[in-house]
Write a protein that holds these residues in place. Structure first.
Motif, short mmCIF file in Angstrom:
data_model
loop_
_atom_site.label_atom_id
_atom_site.label_comp_id
_atom_site.label_asym_id
_atom_site.label_seq_id
_atom_site.Cartn_x
_atom_site.Cartn_y
_atom_site.Cartn_z
N ARG A 98 28.92 17.09 5.07
CA ARG A 98 27.87 16.26 5.65
C ARG A 98 27.51 15.11 4.71
O ARG A 98 27.26 15.32 3.52
N LEU A 99 27.46 13.90 5.27
CA LEU A 99 27.06 12.70 4.53
C LEU A 99 25.73 12.22 5.08
O LEU A 99 25.57 12.07 6.29
N THR A 100 24.77 11.94 4.16
CA THR A 100 23.43 11.51 4.56
C THR A 100 23.04 10.27 3.78
O THR A 100 23.23 10.21 2.56
N LEU A 101 22.49 9.28 4.47
CA LEU A 101 21.94 8.10 3.81
C LEU A 101 20.49 8.40 3.43
O LEU A 101 19.64 8.55 4.31
N VAL A 102 20.21 8.49 2.13
CA VAL A 102 18.89 8.94 1.71
C VAL A 102 17.95 7.81 1.32
O VAL A 102 16.73 7.93 1.47
N VAL A 103 18.48 6.69 0.80
CA VAL A 103 17.62 5.58 0.40
C VAL A 103 18.32 4.27 0.71
O VAL A 103 19.53 4.13 0.51
N VAL A 104 17.56 3.29 1.22
CA VAL A 104 18.05 1.94 1.42
C VAL A 104 17.09 0.98 0.74
O VAL A 104 15.88 1.06 0.94
N PHE A 105 17.61 0.08 -0.08
CA PHE A 105 16.82 -0.95 -0.72
C PHE A 105 16.95 -2.24 0.08
O PHE A 105 18.02 -2.53 0.61
N GLY A 106 15.88 -3.02 0.12
CA GLY A 106 15.97 -4.27 0.86
C GLY A 106 14.75 -5.14 0.66
O GLY A 106 13.74 -4.69 0.11
N PRO A 107 14.78 -6.41 1.08
CA PRO A 107 13.63 -7.31 0.90
C PRO A 107 12.40 -6.76 1.60
O PRO A 107 12.45 -6.33 2.73
N ASP A 108 11.28 -6.74 0.88
CA ASP A 108 10.03 -6.29 1.46
C ASP A 108 8.88 -6.92 0.70
O ASP A 108 8.82 -8.13 0.58
N THR A 109 7.99 -6.12 0.13
CA THR A 109 6.77 -6.71 -0.42
C THR A 109 6.55 -6.46 -1.90
O THR A 109 5.74 -7.14 -2.51
N ASP A 110 7.20 -5.48 -2.48
CA ASP A 110 6.87 -5.07 -3.85
C ASP A 110 7.80 -5.74 -4.84
O ASP A 110 8.94 -5.34 -5.01
N VAL A 111 7.31 -6.78 -5.53
CA VAL A 111 8.17 -7.53 -6.45
C VAL A 111 8.50 -6.75 -7.71
O VAL A 111 9.36 -7.15 -8.48
N GLN A 112 7.81 -5.64 -7.95
CA GLN A 112 8.03 -4.89 -9.18
C GLN A 112 9.15 -3.86 -9.04
O GLN A 112 9.65 -3.36 -10.04
N LEU A 113 9.52 -3.51 -7.83
CA LEU A 113 10.47 -2.41 -7.67
C LEU A 113 11.88 -2.83 -8.05
O LEU A 113 12.37 -3.84 -7.56
N PRO A 114 12.56 -2.09 -8.94
CA PRO A 114 13.95 -2.42 -9.25
C PRO A 114 14.82 -2.08 -8.06
O PRO A 114 14.94 -0.94 -7.67
N GLY A 115 15.44 -3.09 -7.49
CA GLY A 115 16.10 -2.84 -6.23
C GLY A 115 17.59 -3.04 -6.23
O GLY A 115 18.33 -2.14 -5.90
N GLU A 116 18.09 -4.22 -6.59
CA GLU A 116 19.53 -4.46 -6.49
C GLU A 116 20.26 -3.75 -7.62
O GLU A 116 19.75 -3.58 -8.70
N SER A 117 21.48 -3.33 -7.30
CA SER A 117 22.32 -2.62 -8.27
C SER A 117 21.64 -1.38 -8.83
O SER A 117 21.48 -1.24 -10.04
N PRO A 118 21.24 -0.43 -7.97
CA PRO A 118 20.61 0.78 -8.49
C PRO A 118 21.62 1.79 -9.01
O PRO A 118 21.49 2.98 -8.79
N ASP A 119 22.68 1.28 -9.68
CA ASP A 119 23.70 2.18 -10.18
C ASP A 119 23.34 2.79 -11.53
O ASP A 119 23.82 3.85 -11.89
N ASN A 120 22.50 2.10 -12.29
CA ASN A 120 22.14 2.59 -13.62
C ASN A 120 21.02 3.61 -13.51
O ASN A 120 19.89 3.38 -13.92
N ILE A 121 21.33 4.73 -12.91
CA ILE A 121 20.33 5.77 -12.65
C ILE A 121 20.51 6.90 -13.67
O ILE A 121 21.62 7.35 -13.93
N CYS A 122 19.39 7.34 -14.22
CA CYS A 122 19.40 8.46 -15.16
C CYS A 122 18.20 9.35 -14.83
O CYS A 122 17.09 8.84 -14.63
N LEU A 123 18.42 10.64 -14.75
CA LEU A 123 17.31 11.56 -14.54
C LEU A 123 16.46 11.59 -15.82
O LEU A 123 16.98 11.80 -16.91
N ALA A 124 15.16 11.37 -15.67
CA ALA A 124 14.27 11.24 -16.82
C ALA A 124 13.81 12.60 -17.33
O ALA A 124 13.84 13.60 -16.60
#
Length: 455
Positions: free
Chosen positions: A351-377
């Motif tokens: 099963r394949l599920t789309l869990v998150v989509v980033f796109g233009p909206d209202t929050d200028v602070q959110l890191p959006g494009e290229s969310p490949d550099n992900i690390c569990l904190a």
């Protein structure tokens, strides 16, 4: 990376509209330690660094472990350029082995030094270096771990504590002066690099590799292909003949397959979070070495194969693998536009599920494009490296979607009139969760950040 969030926003006229996401961000932490998140809203404002290197919240401090151009502690030459993907692996007596990619092309200012027994192609300028830290975080050694490779961007750790470094190129011998074909994965043992040497894991495919994730239960290795222009990349799995066999076992070979989602030739066409696709199929790659045709262009039969633009990050959580499409642009040939997707594949259910989509909206602070550099904190949530114009940050993202600044780079690589700052890369945490390691890509700098992570 070839494009940035701010550049895309500027081109589309959305600069100032910012980036937001839809979907349940908590899905990204299913079955992981991050589900025990204790932090809320970050650690406060960033405090300017009087030394002009790295701004952090009050109570946090950094140490510079390594800088581009300084002598390697091994005496093998200067610290190479372009610090990229990285992992912190456990060693004996509380030691930490930090293995670091160098995304060097033929023009690199400081190539990875060629070392006998650790060099694949003397003309290759990329590779990995390894630092060993003691239990107090002091650098005990720093040396070449593999050399003679090319454009080592990302990769992934194995359950037996080695690093799989990926070449993000498919240049052949004779191109750019190379004496051998490139586009492979290499296994690196940071504790003893000579145990792994410089042997391409050819059965795992020759293409523009980005990242890998290993299923710790079955030993299947999932691989992303970062193809920026059409035809776009594929999502692969490698079925090893000796799964979970330890150091060197992946050399025994196996089968490389590409994901087919029936009825979905391009993942960018799916923009509704929560969209589910059952019955995912896997097709054998006809020629994993791509002797005549790139793997993404080979003949997968009348039903075709599923492509996606900019497949980058890949990690394992719980019983699923997560992978990222950093963005898609219809102008490049994608079926639709988006600023980032995160997909979850459940092997048991196919099963394949789309869990998150980033796109233009209202929050200028959110890191959006290229969310490949992900690390569990360490205390829960994610750390995300920003790649854009202007100020460069490491952002934290809580399970509830709160975004907070964790670090800001202060090394100006531009001019006083037109300043520029190098992107962050390779964010990772020590096995005990007490130290965050992160690279500045240029000038290549590796930082160790400590502080009240579990506050």
């Amino acid at each position: 990376m070839s494009s940035t969030r701010r550049q895309i926003l500027a081109r589309t006229g959305a600069l100032g509209a910012g980036i937001a996401f839809t979907g349940a961000l908590s899905d990204l932490f299913a079955g992981t330690a991050a589900a025990q998140e204790t932090g809320h809203g970050g650690y406060g404002p960033l405090v300017p660094d009087p030394d002009g290197l790295l701004d952090l919240p009050e109570g946090f401090r950094y140490r510079v472990l390594s800088r581009e151009g300084d002598p390697l502690r091994s005496g093998e030459g200067p610290v190479p350029s372009n610090h990229d993907g990285m992992a912190a692996l456990p060693g004996r007596q509380g030691r930490v082995h930090l293995v670091r990619n160098h995304e060097n092309r033929p023009t690199a200012r400081h190539p990875v030094p060629t070392i006998e027994g650790l060099t694949y192609d003397p003309a290759g300028k990329g590779g990995c270096t390894a630092l060993t830290l003691d239990a107090r975080g002091r650098v005990l050694s720093e040396r070449v771990a593999v050399a003679g490779t090319a454009v080592n961007c990302a990769g992934g750790p194995t359950p037996w504590h080695t690093w799989l470094t990926c070449e993000e190129t498919e240049d052949r011998a004779g191109t750019n002066g190379y004496t051998k074909d490139h586009g492979f994965i290499f296994e690196v043992d940071p504790a003893d690099p000579r145990r792994t040497g410089a042997v391409p894991l050819a059965a795992m495919g020759r293409f523009q590799h980005e990242a890998v994730a290993v299923d710790p239960h079955l030993g299947v290795v999932y691989e992303t292909e970062d193809a920026f222009l059409e035809p776009f990349g594929l999502f692969y799995r490698f079925l090893p003949k000796k799964p979970l066999g330890g150091i060197g076992s992946l050399r025994a070979g196996g089968r490389l397959q590409a994901m087919r989602v029936p009825g979905v030739p391009d993942l960018s066409s799916i923009l509704e979070t929560g969209a589910v696709f059952d019955g995912v199929e896997w097709a054998d790659v006809p020629d994993p070495l791509a002797a005549g045709t790139p793997t993404r262009l080979q003949d997968y039969g009348p039903r075709g194969i599923t492509h996606a633009q900019k497949l980058e990050g890949c990690y394992w959580g719980g019983r699923c693998v997560y992978f990222v499409s950093s963005f898609a642009r219809s102008a490049d040939g994608s079926a639709a536009d988006h600023f980032g997707q995160v997909w979850r594949y459940d092997p048991a259910r196919r099963r394949l599920t789309l869990v998150v989509v980033f796109g233009p909206d209202t929050d200028v602070q959110l890191p959006g494009e290229s969310p490949d550099n992900i690390c569990l904190a360490a205390g829960g949530g994610l750390m995300v490296c920003e790649d854009g114009n202007g100020a460069q940050h490491v952002f934290g993202v809580t399970r509830h979607g709160e975004v907070y600044p964790m670090a800001r780079g202060r090394q100006n690589i531009g001019t006083p009139a037109e300043p520029e700052w190098g992107e962050f890369a390779g964010v990772t945490f020590s096995p005990d969760g007490r130290t965050m390691y992160v690279n500045c890509y240029t000038p290549g700098t590796t930082f160790a950040v400590t502080g009240p992570w579990r506050r």
